[in-house]
Design an enzyme around this catalytic site. Structure first.
Site, mmCIF file in Angstrom:
data_model
loop_
_atom_site.group_PDB
_atom_site.id
_atom_site.type_symbol
_atom_site.label_atom_id
_atom_site.label_comp_id
_atom_site.label_asym_id
_atom_site.label_seq_id
_atom_site.Cartn_x
_atom_site.Cartn_y
_atom_site.Cartn_z
ATOM 1 N N GLU A 90 0.813 -1.212 0.000
ATOM 2 C CA GLU A 90 0.000 0.000 0.000
ATOM 3 C C GLU A 90 0.849 1.268 0.000
ATOM 4 O O GLU A 90 1.840 1.373 0.710
ATOM 5 C CB GLU A 90 -0.929 0.007 1.214
ATOM 6 C CG GLU A 90 -1.911 -1.146 1.270
ATOM 7 C CD GLU A 90 -2.944 -1.119 0.144
ATOM 8 O OE1 GLU A 90 -3.056 -0.072 -0.538
ATOM 9 O OE2 GLU A 90 -3.629 -2.140 -0.038
ATOM 10 N N ARG A 100 -18.123 -0.872 5.295
ATOM 11 C CA ARG A 100 -19.180 -1.587 4.568
ATOM 12 C C ARG A 100 -19.842 -2.622 5.453
ATOM 13 O O ARG A 100 -21.042 -2.918 5.309
ATOM 14 C CB ARG A 100 -18.568 -2.261 3.321
ATOM 15 C CG ARG A 100 -19.553 -3.115 2.516
ATOM 16 C CD ARG A 100 -18.865 -3.819 1.365
ATOM 17 N NE ARG A 100 -17.833 -4.743 1.799
ATOM 18 C CZ ARG A 100 -18.058 -5.991 2.211
ATOM 19 N NH1 ARG A 100 -19.304 -6.461 2.300
ATOM 20 N NH2 ARG A 100 -17.050 -6.772 2.567
ATOM 21 N N CYS A 153 -8.275 -2.224 8.151
ATOM 22 C CA CYS A 153 -6.916 -2.230 7.609
ATOM 23 C C CYS A 153 -6.412 -0.808 7.399
ATOM 24 O O CYS A 153 -5.329 -0.437 7.857
ATOM 25 C CB CYS A 153 -6.866 -3.009 6.301
ATOM 26 S SG CYS A 153 -6.996 -4.802 6.497
ATOM 27 N N HIS A 179 -1.494 -5.695 1.920
ATOM 28 C CA HIS A 179 -2.691 -6.522 1.820
ATOM 29 C C HIS A 179 -2.347 -7.825 1.109
ATOM 30 O O HIS A 179 -1.561 -7.823 0.149
ATOM 31 C CB HIS A 179 -3.784 -5.802 1.020
ATOM 32 C CG HIS A 179 -4.754 -5.049 1.873
ATOM 33 N ND1 HIS A 179 -4.952 -3.682 1.763
ATOM 34 C CD2 HIS A 179 -5.592 -5.459 2.862
ATOM 35 C CE1 HIS A 179 -5.874 -3.296 2.629
ATOM 36 N NE2 HIS A 179 -6.279 -4.357 3.313
#
Length: 227
Positions: A90, A100, A153, A179
């Site tokens: 990342e 979500r 995360c 990730h």
């Protein structure tokens, strides 16, 4: 001896396993940079792996405690990204929680700032492109990612970088986030989703640690996307 902190998460969203924890705990106690006959020399580093809760707030509190207790020179947080086909190193963490799904404590923050006094974003201080290069050279599928999402995360990634920027940890400590995909046994429960073998993910993280310890200035090569 220098300490490298690797963190993974507990399982979430009804998954029985989280590959991030399975991968980092396999490296717990592994040494890097030890010279023959001098395993505790100035360049030596040892990995300490710790599990974080998949809970907003509590995960960053746990990270702060680990930084204070371990005083690492390098921190790489790792998390699951089901649906991604490769290891994603990342680039940037953003200052927002927009969940979500609920976390493991039932919280589902929407449009909430992670740090009220923090900037909109932080860049990783890892040599992200050198890490991707070295992962690929070792046969590990990898790429630079431009988004860590807006779940726990990213919450931890942003929280880590905010701590490194503001809390007086030793100068020069670098941090970032990787990730990783589903394990094959997870993908079997999610038809059509990609996966990587655990051994491949362990090797990828091992390469990331070695490259980050050895590389002070990142390489300059294409790592972006058009969308």
């Amino acid at each position: 001896m220098r300490t490298v902190l690797l963190t993974g998460f507990e399982p979430f969203e009804s998954e029985p396993v989280n590959p991030s924890w399975e991968a980092v705990r396999a490296l717990d106690g592994e040494r890097f940079g030890s010279a023959p006959g001098d395993p505790d020399g100035p360049d030596a580093a040892i990995v300490v792996a710790r599990q974080l809760p998949c809970v907003f707030g509590a995960a960053n509190d746990a990270m702060a405690d680990l930084l204070d207790a371990l005083r690492p020179v390098l921190v790489i947080a790792v998390g699951q990204a089901g649906g991604r086909p490769e290891m994603s190193v990342e680039r940037v963490a953003i200052n927002v929680d927009d969940a979500r799904i609920a976390d493991n404590a039932g919280a589902q923050p929407v449009d909430v700032r992670i740090a009220e006094d923090g900037p909109a974003a932080y860049f990783a201080s890892l040599p992200i492109k050198a890490i991707v290069r070295d992962m690929r050279a070792a046969g590990v599928p990898a790429s630079v990612s431009q988004t860590a999402g807006t779940f726990v995360c990213n919450h931890v990634f942003y929280g880590l970088m905010h701590l490194l920027a503001t809390q007086g940890v030793p100068a020069g400590v670098r941090g970032g986030f990787i990730h990783i995909p589903y394990l094959p046994e997870q993908a079997a429960r999610h038809p059509g989703q990609p996966s990587l073998a655990l051994a491949t993910m362990i090797d990828g993280i091992r390469r990331a640690v070695a490259t980050a310890l050895a590389t002070t200035t990142d390489i300059c090569e294409q790592g972006g996307q058009t969308h």
